[in-house]
Design a protein around this motif. Structure first.
Motif, PDB file in Angstrom:
ATOM      1  N   MET A 161       0.834  -1.200   0.000  1.00  0.00           N
ATOM      2  CA  MET A 161       0.000   0.000   0.000  1.00  0.00           C
ATOM      3  C   MET A 161       0.868   1.250   0.000  1.00  0.00           C
ATOM      4  N   VAL A 162       0.491   2.200  -0.840  1.00  0.00           N
ATOM      5  CA  VAL A 162       1.036   3.555  -0.777  1.00  0.00           C
ATOM      6  C   VAL A 162       0.091   4.366   0.104  1.00  0.00           C
ATOM      7  N   PRO A 163       0.533   4.818   1.287  1.00  0.00           N
ATOM      8  CA  PRO A 163      -0.357   5.593   2.154  1.00  0.00           C
ATOM      9  C   PRO A 163      -0.544   7.011   1.621  1.00  0.00           C
ATOM     10  N   GLY A 164      -1.295   7.777   2.363  1.00  0.00           N
ATOM     11  CA  GLY A 164      -1.562   9.161   1.959  1.00  0.00           C
ATOM     12  C   GLY A 164      -3.025   9.335   1.608  1.00  0.00           C
ATOM     13  N   ILE A 165      -3.814   9.832   2.576  1.00  0.00           N
ATOM     14  CA  ILE A 165      -5.260   9.895   2.364  1.00  0.00           C
ATOM     15  C   ILE A 165      -5.678  11.115   1.555  1.00  0.00           C
ATOM     16  N   ASP A 166      -4.738  11.958   1.167  1.00  0.00           N
ATOM     17  CA  ASP A 166      -5.087  13.083   0.305  1.00  0.00           C
ATOM     18  C   ASP A 166      -3.894  13.502  -0.542  1.00  0.00           C
ATOM     19  N   PHE A 167      -4.198  14.241  -1.594  1.00  0.00           N
ATOM     20  CA  PHE A 167      -3.149  14.809  -2.450  1.00  0.00           C
ATOM     21  C   PHE A 167      -3.754  15.910  -3.310  1.00  0.00           C
ATOM     22  N   ALA A 168      -2.870  16.728  -3.870  1.00  0.00           N
ATOM     23  CA  ALA A 168      -3.272  17.745  -4.844  1.00  0.00           C
ATOM     24  C   ALA A 168      -2.281  17.712  -5.987  1.00  0.00           C
ATOM     25  N   GLY A 169      -2.777  17.899  -7.202  1.00  0.00           N
ATOM     26  CA  GLY A 169      -1.891  17.853  -8.350  1.00  0.00           C
ATOM     27  C   GLY A 169      -2.614  18.192  -9.634  1.00  0.00           C
ATOM     28  N   THR A 170      -1.991  17.797 -10.733  1.00  0.00           N
ATOM     29  CA  THR A 170      -2.498  18.117 -12.061  1.00  0.00           C
ATOM     30  C   THR A 170      -2.800  16.834 -12.825  1.00  0.00           C
ATOM     31  N   VAL A 171      -3.948  16.811 -13.476  1.00  0.00           N
ATOM     32  CA  VAL A 171      -4.373  15.621 -14.228  1.00  0.00           C
ATOM     33  C   VAL A 171      -3.451  15.417 -15.423  1.00  0.00           C
ATOM     34  N   GLU A 172      -2.948  14.185 -15.563  1.00  0.00           N
ATOM     35  CA  GLU A 172      -2.134  13.816 -16.726  1.00  0.00           C
ATOM     36  C   GLU A 172      -2.988  13.178 -17.809  1.00  0.00           C
ATOM     37  N   THR A 173      -3.800  12.182 -17.452  1.00  0.00           N
ATOM     38  CA  THR A 173      -4.686  11.521 -18.408  1.00  0.00           C
ATOM     39  C   THR A 173      -6.040  11.312 -17.743  1.00  0.00           C
ATOM     40  N   SER A 174      -7.099  11.338 -18.551  1.00  0.00           N
ATOM     41  CA  SER A 174      -8.435  11.159 -17.996  1.00  0.00           C
ATOM     42  C   SER A 174      -9.371  10.522 -19.009  1.00  0.00           C
ATOM     43  N   ALA A 175     -10.123   9.517 -18.535  1.00  0.00           N
ATOM     44  CA  ALA A 175     -11.216   8.938 -19.309  1.00  0.00           C
ATOM     45  C   ALA A 175     -12.543   9.260 -18.635  1.00  0.00           C
ATOM     46  N   HIS A 176     -12.528  10.212 -17.720  1.00  0.00           N
ATOM     47  CA  HIS A 176     -13.722  10.579 -16.968  1.00  0.00           C
ATOM     48  C   HIS A 176     -14.312  11.866 -17.537  1.00  0.00           C
ATOM     49  N   PRO A 177     -15.608  11.888 -17.847  1.00  0.00           N
ATOM     50  CA  PRO A 177     -16.221  13.112 -18.387  1.00  0.00           C
ATOM     51  C   PRO A 177     -16.153  14.243 -17.375  1.00  0.00           C
TER      52      PRO A 177
END
Length: 327
Positions: free
Chosen positions: A61-77
């Protein structure tokens, strides 16, 4: 490849934590890949990294219950490459790889657009702790606890949730009483807006069914005997928001505050909180956060220091918010 903090467990149950490179093809399923820019170290992350609590549901498991960043790829409308996003909860860092890494792949519905008011660094200076504090404030407002009905008590006030709660409530005009077990943090809490600072000792012993009525509202991160003492000391029709268990999962109290003073206990679930409430919380945070005060509560550490800092956090030696720049 990207670097990540990885928790692994051997066949005999021994847990190990290390930072190192991970191949992109190991990322879990999801329709959006985010280049993580900043993450945080929260109480739940500290439990996961140290193994002191059964937070991690599957390994590795990679822990970390939150993050902020920039989308690289998306298949989500509705989510496009280049969008700035923030994630809090949804089981990330518990059942799904989380934010203590250079890259994350998640479900698009878990992501919230980052308000223009914030950089990704500021978003994680707020993090799940600040977002949870905002949910508590929204709940107090919804229950009719307005500034003219002060005072409002904040337990664990020098921690992440408590620090932001003190700042938000003070900004809204509440008289804020901050509870801490660290006397040396009085100046810090006063700078955040606390009107008075109270020692934790006065809330950690066994409680009576009812104490002297003092508080119109409360934000409690502790649980256990602390929460019991808080409930017993609420004014009639007072409201307590409960969002943590730093002092324990038990609740050694009676029904007296609830049936004799009409006290309301509101549970705050930041993990599975519905999207509309998340959006409302981040909108209010953009209106209320004082960037200078936010920065005053932040400590920045490298990812390699996360294990040691996790231990210090659980031992009550960490003030405010811990943020990490993604490797």
């Amino acid at each position: 490849m990207f670097d990540a903090l990885m928790i692994e467990k051997t066949a005999d149950g021994t847990q190990s934590v290390h930072v190192g490179p991970v191949a992109d093809d190991r990322l879990p399923d999801g329709d959006v890949t985010v280049r993580v820019e900043w993450s945080t170290l929260n109480y739940k992350d500290a439990l996961a990294i140290t193994g002191r609590g059964p937070v991690v549901r599957q390994f590795p498991m990679v822990p970390g219950i939150d993050f902020a960043g920039t989308v690289e790829t998306s298949a989500h409308p509705g989510i496009a490459p280049g969008d700035r996003v923030v994630l809090n909860g949804w089981g990330v860092g518990e059942k799904h790889w989380g934010g203590l890494a250079g890259r994350a792949r998640v479900k698009g519905e878990w992501l919230v657009p980052l308000p223009d008011a914030f950089t990704t660094r500021q978003a994680m200076a707020i993090g799940t702790a600040g977002y949870t504090a905002m949910l508590c404030v929204l709940a107090l407002e919804h229950q009719g606890i307005t500034p003219d009905r002060s005072p409002v008590l904040v337990t664990g006030a020098a921690g992440g949730v408590g620090s932001v709660a003190v700042m938000l409530l003070a900004r809204l005009g509440y008289h804020v009483a901050a509870v801490t077990g660290r006397p040396g943090e009085q100046d810090y809490l006063t700078e955040l807006g606390a009107s008075e600072v109270l020692p934790r000792d006065g809330f950690s012993g066994p409680s009576r069914p009812l104490e002297k009525a003092r508080w119109a509202g409360a934000v409690d991160v502790a649980g256990g005997a602390v929460l019991a003492n808080v409930c017993a000391a609420m004014l009639p029709d007072g409201v307590v928001t409960a969002c943590g268990l730093a002092a324990g999962m038990d609740f050694p109290t009676t029904v007296a505050p609830f049936i004799l003073r009409g006290v309301t206990l509101v549970g705050i679930d930041s993990v599975m909180c519905p999207r509309p409430r998340r959006l409302a919380a981040w909108r209010r945070l953009a209106e209320l956060i004082d960037p200078a005060k936010l920065e005053a509560m932040v400590t920045e550490i490298p990812l390699a220091d996360a294990p040691a800092t996790a231990t210090a956090l659980l031992d009550g030696k960490v003030r405010g918010r811990i943020i990490l720049r993604a490797p």
